[in-house]
Design a protein around this motif. Sequence first.
Motif, PDB file in Angstrom:
ATOM      1  N   PHE A 181      -7.794  -4.234  -2.473  1.00  0.00           N
ATOM      2  CA  PHE A 181      -8.209  -5.029  -3.636  1.00  0.00           C
ATOM      3  C   PHE A 181      -7.026  -5.240  -4.568  1.00  0.00           C
ATOM      4  CE2 PHE A 181      -9.572  -5.194  -8.063  1.00  0.00           C
ATOM      5  CZ  PHE A 181     -10.409  -6.301  -8.037  1.00  0.00           C
ATOM      6  N   ASN A 182      -6.283  -4.159  -4.859  1.00  0.00           N
ATOM      7  CA  ASN A 182      -5.137  -4.265  -5.754  1.00  0.00           C
ATOM      8  C   ASN A 182      -4.058  -5.164  -5.179  1.00  0.00           C
ATOM      9  OD1 ASN A 182      -6.325  -2.570  -7.644  1.00  0.00           O
ATOM     10  ND2 ASN A 182      -5.380  -0.721  -6.794  1.00  0.00           N
ATOM     11  N   GLU A 183      -3.868  -5.093  -3.864  1.00  0.00           N
ATOM     12  CA  GLU A 183      -2.865  -5.952  -3.228  1.00  0.00           C
ATOM     13  C   GLU A 183      -3.273  -7.417  -3.317  1.00  0.00           C
ATOM     14  OE1 GLU A 183      -0.155  -6.102   0.841  1.00  0.00           O
ATOM     15  OE2 GLU A 183      -2.076  -5.046   0.862  1.00  0.00           O
TER      16      GLU A 183
ATOM     17  N   GLU B 241       0.825  -1.203   0.000  1.00  0.00           N
ATOM     18  CA  GLU B 241       0.000   0.000   0.000  1.00  0.00           C
ATOM     19  C   GLU B 241       0.866   1.263   0.000  1.00  0.00           C
ATOM     20  OE1 GLU B 241      -4.023  -1.420   2.377  1.00  0.00           O
ATOM     21  OE2 GLU B 241      -2.203  -0.972   3.523  1.00  0.00           O
ATOM     22  N   TRP B 242       1.931   1.244   0.793  1.00  0.00           N
ATOM     23  CA  TRP B 242       2.806   2.402   0.853  1.00  0.00           C
ATOM     24  C   TRP B 242       3.533   2.612  -0.471  1.00  0.00           C
ATOM     25  CZ3 TRP B 242       3.347   6.852   2.668  1.00  0.00           C
ATOM     26  CH2 TRP B 242       4.573   7.510   2.678  1.00  0.00           C
ATOM     27  N   SER B 243       3.890   1.540  -1.152  1.00  0.00           N
ATOM     28  CA  SER B 243       4.585   1.662  -2.438  1.00  0.00           C
ATOM     29  C   SER B 243       3.702   2.324  -3.493  1.00  0.00           C
ATOM     30  CB  SER B 243       5.042   0.277  -2.928  1.00  0.00           C
ATOM     31  OG  SER B 243       3.939  -0.506  -3.346  1.00  0.00           O
ATOM     32  N   VAL B 244       2.384   2.180  -3.344  1.00  0.00           N
ATOM     33  CA  VAL B 244       1.450   2.828  -4.269  1.00  0.00           C
ATOM     34  C   VAL B 244       1.251   4.295  -3.888  1.00  0.00           C
ATOM     35  CG1 VAL B 244      -0.914   2.839  -5.156  1.00  0.00           C
ATOM     36  CG2 VAL B 244       0.267   0.665  -4.782  1.00  0.00           C
ATOM     37  N   ILE B 245       1.107   4.548  -2.597  1.00  0.00           N
ATOM     38  CA  ILE B 245       0.782   5.892  -2.127  1.00  0.00           C
ATOM     39  C   ILE B 245       1.971   6.848  -2.196  1.00  0.00           C
ATOM     40  CG2 ILE B 245       0.257   7.216  -0.029  1.00  0.00           C
ATOM     41  CD1 ILE B 245      -1.776   5.176   0.717  1.00  0.00           C
ATOM     42  N   GLU B 246       3.146   6.382  -1.818  1.00  0.00           N
ATOM     43  CA  GLU B 246       4.299   7.275  -1.665  1.00  0.00           C
ATOM     44  C   GLU B 246       4.587   8.126  -2.899  1.00  0.00           C
ATOM     45  OE1 GLU B 246       8.897   7.139   0.014  1.00  0.00           O
ATOM     46  OE2 GLU B 246       8.046   5.352  -0.934  1.00  0.00           O
ATOM     47  N   PRO B 247       4.610   7.560  -4.117  1.00  0.00           N
ATOM     48  CA  PRO B 247       4.922   8.402  -5.285  1.00  0.00           C
ATOM     49  C   PRO B 247       3.846   9.446  -5.592  1.00  0.00           C
ATOM     50  CG  PRO B 247       5.171   6.049  -5.776  1.00  0.00           C
ATOM     51  CD  PRO B 247       4.444   6.136  -4.491  1.00  0.00           C
ATOM     52  N   LEU B 248       2.656   9.290  -5.008  1.00  0.00           N
ATOM     53  CA  LEU B 248       1.547  10.199  -5.300  1.00  0.00           C
ATOM     54  C   LEU B 248       1.456  11.370  -4.328  1.00  0.00           C
ATOM     55  CD1 LEU B 248      -1.166   7.441  -5.937  1.00  0.00           C
ATOM     56  CD2 LEU B 248       0.152   8.681  -7.676  1.00  0.00           C
ATOM     57  N   LEU B 249       2.276  11.359  -3.285  1.00  0.00           N
ATOM     58  CA  LEU B 249       2.224  12.403  -2.276  1.00  0.00           C
ATOM     59  C   LEU B 249       2.942  13.669  -2.745  1.00  0.00           C
ATOM     60  CD1 LEU B 249       2.892  10.304   0.955  1.00  0.00           C
ATOM     61  CD2 LEU B 249       0.693  10.987  -0.040  1.00  0.00           C
ATOM     62  N   PRO B 250       2.570  14.825  -2.217  1.00  0.00           N
ATOM     63  CA  PRO B 250       3.204  16.083  -2.643  1.00  0.00           C
ATOM     64  C   PRO B 250       4.698  16.099  -2.320  1.00  0.00           C
ATOM     65  CG  PRO B 250       1.208  16.489  -1.351  1.00  0.00           C
ATOM     66  CD  PRO B 250       1.501  15.032  -1.224  1.00  0.00           C
TER      67      PRO B 250
END
Length: 256
Positions: A251-253, A10-19
């Motif tokens: 779901f993606n995981e 989950e963190w690998s998906v979220i991290e690149p999307l953060l400001p």
Amino acid sequence: MARFDLTDFEWSVIEPLLPNKPRGVPRVDDRRVLNGIFWRLRTGAPWADIPERYGPHTTCVNRFNRWRKAGVWDRLLEAVSKAYDGDIQMIDSSSIRVHQHAANAQKKDDRSRCMGRSRGGLTTKIHALVDAEGLPIALKLTEGQAHDGRSAADMLSAIRSGQILLADRAYDSDALRQDLASRGAWANVKPMPNRKNVPAFSGFLYRYRNLVERFFNKLKHFRAVATRYDKRADNYLASVKLASIRIWLRFNESMA
């Protein structure tokens, strides 16, 4: 790792999307702060009760509000839901009880706060459009007594030619059917029993509408969503979107 913390996936998906913050004082660890926000979202506890392992609760509150104003939560949901299955989409709503602490806000009327009065007290209605996997595409709040069909009118713009919308009788209207037909889509909406001219309806396809009800069941696992504690509608909608992001990530995981 604590029970409600983000997994490595989950963190690998979220991290690149953060400001990004290239200059100034570095932000407090994003993952730790997000874990604190998700802990509060899942437990429904007051912000001040966020455990110390997530740092000062004021940091979590401030980050939640600042990123809500900056549209970060909206962009995260848009990014994780970009690959939704659009062949069949379903729409429905669910009423949420407003906690007494959220109901005593001043200066704004109930409609502006998306709260509606009924015999059961104050309620807020969550409207959700989900895809063929029961995953959220669009979300909206209204006051609890709002009409489902009229409230959904601005949520269906993503439906395109060849796609099908499933909905119950609350959405049965000629205007909705004609709008989708003009775009080459089909509204498989359960007709009202008093209709004189009964439109085409597939009971077989309609059975899949239970996926939107399952989505609401998953959403209400997050106690800060299952009962509305937020006085502000924008804060509560942000919580709904954060819970939806988590549902998408899980779901993606599971499919990875």
